[in-house]
Enzyme design. Sequence first.
Site, PDB file in Angstrom:
ATOM      1  N   LYS A  35      48.715  39.351  17.281  1.00 38.86           N
ATOM      2  CA  LYS A  35      48.208  39.507  18.648  1.00 38.86           C
ATOM      3  C   LYS A  35      47.492  38.226  19.093  1.00 38.86           C
ATOM      4  O   LYS A  35      47.693  37.733  20.192  1.00 38.86           O
ATOM      5  CB  LYS A  35      47.232  40.696  18.658  1.00 38.86           C
ATOM      6  CG  LYS A  35      47.015  41.285  20.022  1.00 38.86           C
ATOM      7  CD  LYS A  35      45.937  42.324  19.995  1.00 38.86           C
ATOM      8  CE  LYS A  35      46.433  43.710  19.635  1.00 38.86           C
ATOM      9  NZ  LYS A  35      45.337  44.695  19.667  1.00 38.86           N
ATOM     10  N   ALA A 270      48.827  68.557  38.900  1.00 35.19           N
ATOM     11  CA  ALA A 270      49.464  69.353  37.844  1.00 35.19           C
ATOM     12  C   ALA A 270      50.695  68.624  37.328  1.00 35.19           C
ATOM     13  O   ALA A 270      51.246  67.763  38.003  1.00 35.19           O
ATOM     14  CB  ALA A 270      49.860  70.707  38.416  1.00 35.19           C
ATOM     15  N   CYS A 278      43.006  57.932  25.307  1.00 37.55           N
ATOM     16  CA  CYS A 278      41.591  58.244  25.563  1.00 37.55           C
ATOM     17  C   CYS A 278      41.343  59.740  25.712  1.00 37.55           C
ATOM     18  O   CYS A 278      40.635  60.335  24.898  1.00 37.55           O
ATOM     19  CB  CYS A 278      41.115  57.499  26.790  1.00 37.55           C
ATOM     20  SG  CYS A 278      41.296  55.726  26.589  1.00 37.55           S
TER      21      CYS A 278
HETATM   22  C1  UGA Z   1      40.834  57.577  30.952  1.00 35.94           C
HETATM   23  C2  UGA Z   1      39.704  57.765  31.991  1.00 35.94           C
HETATM   24  O1  UGA Z   1      40.258  58.143  33.240  1.00 35.94           O
HETATM   25  C3  UGA Z   1      38.900  56.471  32.140  1.00 35.94           C
HETATM   26  O2  UGA Z   1      37.813  56.682  33.030  1.00 35.94           O
HETATM   27  C4  UGA Z   1      38.367  56.058  30.767  1.00 35.94           C
HETATM   28  O3  UGA Z   1      37.650  54.833  30.842  1.00 35.94           O
HETATM   29  C5  UGA Z   1      39.543  55.865  29.821  1.00 35.94           C
HETATM   30  O4  UGA Z   1      40.264  57.114  29.724  1.00 35.94           O
HETATM   31  C6  UGA Z   1      38.989  55.484  28.479  1.00 35.94           C
HETATM   32  O5  UGA Z   1      38.331  56.307  27.846  1.00 35.94           O
HETATM   33  O6  UGA Z   1      39.103  54.306  28.088  1.00 35.94           O
HETATM   34  P1  UGA Z   1      43.274  56.489  31.030  1.00 35.94           P
HETATM   35  O7  UGA Z   1      43.454  56.995  29.639  1.00 35.94           O
HETATM   36  O8  UGA Z   1      43.684  55.089  31.331  1.00 35.94           O
HETATM   37  O9  UGA Z   1      41.733  56.618  31.488  1.00 35.94           O
HETATM   38  O10 UGA Z   1      44.146  57.428  31.952  1.00 35.94           O
HETATM   39  P2  UGA Z   1      43.871  58.499  33.100  1.00 35.94           P
HETATM   40  O11 UGA Z   1      44.085  57.891  34.411  1.00 35.94           O
HETATM   41  O12 UGA Z   1      42.585  59.197  32.877  1.00 35.94           O
HETATM   42  O13 UGA Z   1      45.062  59.514  32.809  1.00 35.94           O
HETATM   43  C7  UGA Z   1      45.113  60.235  31.587  1.00 35.94           C
HETATM   44  C8  UGA Z   1      46.257  61.200  31.586  1.00 35.94           C
HETATM   45  O14 UGA Z   1      46.003  62.262  32.483  1.00 35.94           O
HETATM   46  C9  UGA Z   1      47.602  60.622  32.010  1.00 35.94           C
HETATM   47  O15 UGA Z   1      48.597  61.083  31.124  1.00 35.94           O
HETATM   48  C10 UGA Z   1      47.813  61.154  33.397  1.00 35.94           C
HETATM   49  O16 UGA Z   1      49.164  61.290  33.727  1.00 35.94           O
HETATM   50  C11 UGA Z   1      47.131  62.506  33.300  1.00 35.94           C
HETATM   51  N1  UGA Z   1      46.656  63.029  34.597  1.00 35.94           N
HETATM   52  C12 UGA Z   1      45.702  62.385  35.308  1.00 35.94           C
HETATM   53  C13 UGA Z   1      47.152  64.247  35.048  1.00 35.94           C
HETATM   54  O17 UGA Z   1      48.022  64.872  34.399  1.00 35.94           O
HETATM   55  N2  UGA Z   1      46.692  64.756  36.228  1.00 35.94           N
HETATM   56  C14 UGA Z   1      45.741  64.113  36.963  1.00 35.94           C
HETATM   57  O18 UGA Z   1      45.358  64.660  38.025  1.00 35.94           O
HETATM   58  C15 UGA Z   1      45.242  62.908  36.485  1.00 35.94           C
END
Ligand code: UGA
Length: 452
Positions: A35, A270, A278
């Site tokens: 990396k 949904a 995360c």
């Molecule tokens: C998440 C948090 O949103 C961040 O605030 C946090 O900093 C990060 O984890 C971390 O701990 O580092 P991330 O994993 O990048 O961020 O992704 P998200 O945007 O939270 O989405 C997570 C999952 O939830 C995805 O698979 C997404 O498709 C799903 N999702 C999200 C849904 O199914 N429905 C929603 O309404 C929103």
Amino acid sequence: MKLSVIGTGYVGLVTGGCLAEIGHQVLCTDSDQAKLGLLQAGQLPIYEPHLEGIVQRNRTAGRLCFTGDIGEAVRFGDAIFICVGTPPLETGDADLSAIDLVARAIAGEARSPKLVIEKSTVPVQTGQQLQRALSIYGRDTGTTFRVASNPEFLREGTAVSDFLHPDRIVVGVDDETAEQQLREIYRPLTERTFNCPVHETCPPGEGPPFLVTTINSAELIKHASNSFLALKISYANMLADLCDRLGANIEEVTRAVGLDPRIGPHFLRAGIGFGGFCLPKDLQAFVRLAERAGVDFRLLKEAESINQQRIDRFVEMIRQAVWVIRGKQIGLLGLAFKPNTDDIRFAPSIELITRLLAEGAHLRAYDPQAMEKARGVFPQVSYAGDAYEAAEGAEALLIVTEWEEFRALDWARIRDSMARPLVLDGRNLLDPAGMRRLRFEYFSMGRPAPSS
Ligand code: UGA
């Protein structure tokens, strides 16, 4: 300020790049030499919008450097950000061995006072262990260490913007000096005195609130935030199932529910569930942490189990639509756990592909960014050059990640190239009425066709 970043994964690289972008001198290190080799050659090991430009610009300006020598990195910065991975163990607990190794390295290599900042997501009371480890392993050097927790709230795909325009900056400290140092580090963000590389004009409003808490609270805030987001998604997914059964529309329901400011519109989409590195692991780790503290956080266990059942539900929908899965050619649009990233860790696509392959489907997938990573995990899947190729000759096309570019496809062309014009939209990306007008058999999550 002179800052060091240990770990150049999603969090470390965004943190290091953005800290340089707002004017600090940053030296990053990683134990993964491959990396580092890429980074030193000016390439990025991950895809994250805007990050490449930031890394290039700041390397050229001499504000951002990479080294394979952790000792050099430790001695460089007055403050050191720990951004190493805390992956889940079999038990669901976070594996803190990388943090332990880094603590020993810092303690052994430091020659001047250091502020050691936890950015990695860690269970509550890790700060105390870290402080203890630094004192024990650094006892012969006579160096002083202060520990702080500064959780990140970066979302993959929008991480650069999230870093530069955070909703809040949380710092957990137990002394005034550490607080002042962190205020200084983040001053360009709180006073908005940096040139934003993402937005032509920065979003309106003042700089983000700077919240000072105890170290334990800061650590807990991170797990509490991610778990609540997971809870909201599982709630929306159960509502979607109910909508399917009772003939209501999930989007109409969540839109109205989310307009109540006490609930809010976000994270009520949904679909086939949450994935990524995360939410799933933090939810598990938080449940384990609560268990160890003698608290049965059943609410979160339920959110997790609902999420695990999303793929069962989607596979059942596929079975209902195609009948026998064995031998069927199925196209997949999207592999990443969400759009605008190449990350497939704990992506719903992984469980889905595993299940469909076990049932004997022939899969052809396309994702704008994640195919290289998916190839390593599923060599038996065939990978298409574009979305049209993934759909060609397929008896069903599955939407697994809601990439914006899928919405804009020539869907009439797709219909004509498929063996059967059947779309199962696991992310509610497309407009059901529009798809039916195009004579697709179209199914999505919680948006049943009107019965009349
Ligand atoms: C998440 C948090 O949103 C961040 O605030 C946090 O900093 C990060 O984890 C971390 O701990 O580092 P991330 O994993 O990048 O961020 O992704 P998200 O945007 O939270 O989405 C997570 C999952 O939830 C995805 O698979 C997404 O498709 C799903 N999702 C999200 C849904 O199914 N429905 C929603 O309404 C929103």
